[in-house]
Design a protein around this motif. Sequence first.
Motif, PDB file in Angstrom:
ATOM      1  N   GLY A   1     107.120  23.723 -44.424  1.00 24.44           N
ATOM      2  CA  GLY A   1     106.980  22.460 -43.729  1.00 24.44           C
ATOM      3  C   GLY A   1     105.541  22.249 -43.315  1.00 24.44           C
ATOM      4  N   ILE A   2     105.048  21.034 -43.500  1.00 26.07           N
ATOM      5  CA  ILE A   2     103.688  20.692 -43.095  1.00 26.07           C
ATOM      6  C   ILE A   2     103.748  20.146 -41.674  1.00 26.07           C
ATOM      7  N   ALA A   3     103.081  20.849 -40.761  1.00 27.44           N
ATOM      8  CA  ALA A   3     103.092  20.474 -39.345  1.00 27.44           C
ATOM      9  C   ALA A   3     102.224  19.251 -39.148  1.00 27.44           C
ATOM     10  N   SER A   4     102.693  18.334 -38.338  1.00 28.90           N
ATOM     11  CA  SER A   4     103.871  18.547 -37.521  1.00 28.90           C
ATOM     12  C   SER A   4     105.099  17.816 -38.053  1.00 28.90           C
ATOM     13  N   GLY A   5     104.900  16.720 -38.764  1.00 25.39           N
ATOM     14  CA  GLY A   5     106.022  15.889 -39.177  1.00 25.39           C
ATOM     15  C   GLY A   5     106.978  16.488 -40.177  1.00 25.39           C
ATOM     16  N   GLY A   6     106.525  17.428 -40.990  1.00 27.83           N
ATOM     17  CA  GLY A   6     107.401  18.005 -41.998  1.00 27.83           C
ATOM     18  C   GLY A   6     108.242  19.169 -41.512  1.00 27.83           C
ATOM     19  N   ILE A   7     108.014  19.604 -40.264  1.00 26.97           N
ATOM     20  CA  ILE A   7     108.699  20.801 -39.764  1.00 26.97           C
ATOM     21  C   ILE A   7     110.212  20.608 -39.674  1.00 26.97           C
ATOM     22  N   GLU A   8     110.671  19.560 -39.000  1.00 26.57           N
ATOM     23  CA  GLU A   8     112.121  19.384 -38.828  1.00 26.57           C
ATOM     24  C   GLU A   8     112.847  19.206 -40.157  1.00 26.57           C
ATOM     25  N   PRO A   9     112.393  18.312 -41.053  1.00 24.42           N
ATOM     26  CA  PRO A   9     113.120  18.208 -42.324  1.00 24.42           C
ATOM     27  C   PRO A   9     113.034  19.491 -43.155  1.00 24.42           C
ATOM     28  N   ALA A  10     111.909  20.198 -43.099  1.00 31.98           N
ATOM     29  CA  ALA A  10     111.768  21.431 -43.874  1.00 31.98           C
ATOM     30  C   ALA A  10     112.714  22.525 -43.368  1.00 31.98           C
TER      31      ALA A  10
ATOM     32  N   ASP B   1      98.680  33.135 -40.327  1.00 34.14           N
ATOM     33  CA  ASP B   1      98.644  34.553 -40.693  1.00 34.14           C
ATOM     34  C   ASP B   1     100.031  35.081 -41.015  1.00 34.14           C
ATOM     35  N   THR B   2     101.068  34.358 -40.626  1.00 32.54           N
ATOM     36  CA  THR B   2     102.434  34.816 -40.875  1.00 32.54           C
ATOM     37  C   THR B   2     102.949  34.408 -42.258  1.00 32.54           C
ATOM     38  N   LEU B   3     102.178  33.616 -43.005  1.00 31.30           N
ATOM     39  CA  LEU B   3     102.592  33.258 -44.365  1.00 31.30           C
ATOM     40  C   LEU B   3     102.556  34.489 -45.258  1.00 31.30           C
ATOM     41  N   PRO B   4     103.473  34.577 -46.216  1.00 33.21           N
ATOM     42  CA  PRO B   4     103.420  35.691 -47.164  1.00 33.21           C
ATOM     43  C   PRO B   4     102.111  35.689 -47.962  1.00 33.21           C
ATOM     44  N   ALA B   5     101.694  36.871 -48.375  1.00 31.25           N
ATOM     45  CA  ALA B   5     100.480  36.980 -49.176  1.00 31.25           C
ATOM     46  C   ALA B   5     100.685  36.411 -50.571  1.00 31.25           C
ATOM     47  N   ARG B   6     101.937  36.493 -51.088  1.00 30.88           N
ATOM     48  CA  ARG B   6     102.267  35.998 -52.421  1.00 30.88           C
ATOM     49  C   ARG B   6     103.563  35.211 -52.372  1.00 30.88           C
ATOM     50  N   PHE B   7     103.638  34.174 -53.201  1.00 30.92           N
ATOM     51  CA  PHE B   7     104.843  33.366 -53.345  1.00 30.92           C
ATOM     52  C   PHE B   7     105.326  33.439 -54.784  1.00 30.92           C
ATOM     53  N   SER B   8     106.639  33.492 -54.950  1.00 34.07           N
ATOM     54  CA  SER B   8     107.228  33.448 -56.281  1.00 34.07           C
ATOM     55  C   SER B   8     108.286  32.351 -56.304  1.00 34.07           C
ATOM     56  N   GLY B   9     108.767  32.020 -57.491  1.00 35.40           N
ATOM     57  CA  GLY B   9     109.750  30.952 -57.617  1.00 35.40           C
ATOM     58  C   GLY B   9     109.117  29.609 -57.338  1.00 35.40           C
ATOM     59  N   THR B  10     109.956  28.659 -56.970  1.00 39.35           N
ATOM     60  CA  THR B  10     109.460  27.337 -56.593  1.00 39.35           C
ATOM     61  C   THR B  10     109.251  27.301 -55.088  1.00 39.35           C
ATOM     62  N   VAL B  11     108.061  26.913 -54.684  1.00 41.69           N
ATOM     63  CA  VAL B  11     107.727  26.728 -53.270  1.00 41.69           C
ATOM     64  C   VAL B  11     107.928  25.242 -52.995  1.00 41.69           C
ATOM     65  N   LEU B  12     108.891  24.919 -52.131  1.00 38.63           N
ATOM     66  CA  LEU B  12     109.173  23.527 -51.801  1.00 38.63           C
ATOM     67  C   LEU B  12     108.341  23.138 -50.588  1.00 38.63           C
ATOM     68  N   LEU B  13     107.370  22.281 -50.809  1.00 38.93           N
ATOM     69  CA  LEU B  13     106.434  21.823 -49.784  1.00 38.93           C
ATOM     70  C   LEU B  13     106.943  20.491 -49.241  1.00 38.93           C
ATOM     71  N   VAL B  14     107.199  20.417 -47.907  1.00 38.51           N
ATOM     72  CA  VAL B  14     107.868  19.259 -47.309  1.00 38.51           C
ATOM     73  C   VAL B  14     107.005  18.614 -46.230  1.00 38.51           C
ATOM     74  N   ASP B  15     106.940  17.276 -46.267  1.00 33.78           N
ATOM     75  CA  ASP B  15     106.286  16.505 -45.208  1.00 33.78           C
ATOM     76  C   ASP B  15     107.169  15.305 -44.899  1.00 33.78           C
ATOM     77  N   ASP B  16     106.916  14.676 -43.752  1.00 31.58           N
ATOM     78  CA  ASP B  16     107.729  13.514 -43.387  1.00 31.58           C
ATOM     79  C   ASP B  16     107.369  12.293 -44.220  1.00 31.58           C
ATOM     80  N   ILE B  17     106.078  12.144 -44.567  1.00 30.47           N
ATOM     81  CA  ILE B  17     105.663  10.981 -45.356  1.00 30.47           C
ATOM     82  C   ILE B  17     104.505  11.342 -46.275  1.00 30.47           C
ATOM     83  N   ALA B  18     104.527  10.748 -47.453  1.00 28.94           N
ATOM     84  CA  ALA B  18     103.387  10.823 -48.372  1.00 28.94           C
ATOM     85  C   ALA B  18     102.690   9.474 -48.269  1.00 28.94           C
ATOM     86  N   GLY B  19     101.620   9.438 -47.486  1.00 29.97           N
ATOM     87  CA  GLY B  19     100.878   8.194 -47.299  1.00 29.97           C
ATOM     88  C   GLY B  19      99.930   7.915 -48.443  1.00 29.97           C
TER      89      GLY B  19
END
Length: 185
Positions: free
Chosen positions: A48-57, A95-113
């Motif tokens: 989730g992209i803070a702050s608006g994407g947190i709740e939907p994510a 700093d709490t994000l994983p060092a590596r991501f695998s699979g599909t990473v779903l990136l969420v925000d409230d709006i794409a302006g």
Amino acid sequence: MTSTPYAASRVFAQRIPFTPTRYQCFDAARLLAESVVGTDPAVGCVIGIASGGIEPARLMADYLKVPFHAVTARHNMSDALFQQATGDVRVLLSDTLPARFSGTVLLVDDIAGTGATFAAVTNALASRLDAAAAIMTAALFRNRGCPQNPDRWAWTVNDWVVFPWENPPQGQTQPVPALRRVNSR
């Protein structure tokens, strides 16, 4: 912290903000999550992209039964209505994000302006993706002026949107139409 310049203009036709209900936003998040079931590679986490994407994510991660993470990205320095995008997006990876991501990473925000936030966060995460990993973007709303559509979105609007987790606007507002389907590019 990384910064990505990106210029585009949002569309504000009537200058009357849309005000979706919390239920509409959560229903849209559920439908967006359903739309990515079966993605190849499978969704491995939701960011989730803070702050608006947190709740939907968070809701989407719960629905998909995958880990939830958050990043901070911002280009509007105030919450004033009807601002054009600055094109200068600042991204802060926790700093709490994983060092590596695998699979599909779903990136969420409230709006794409304009698409600038998704582009900046995607660039900031690029060095953490495994060779077979992919980023998919999802937003509750897409502004009609957005030149780079997210991969999935619920509504296309031509005015500002004030979300239920933000301060309510003063003056006239317009309701969000019933959600008919999830859009994809």
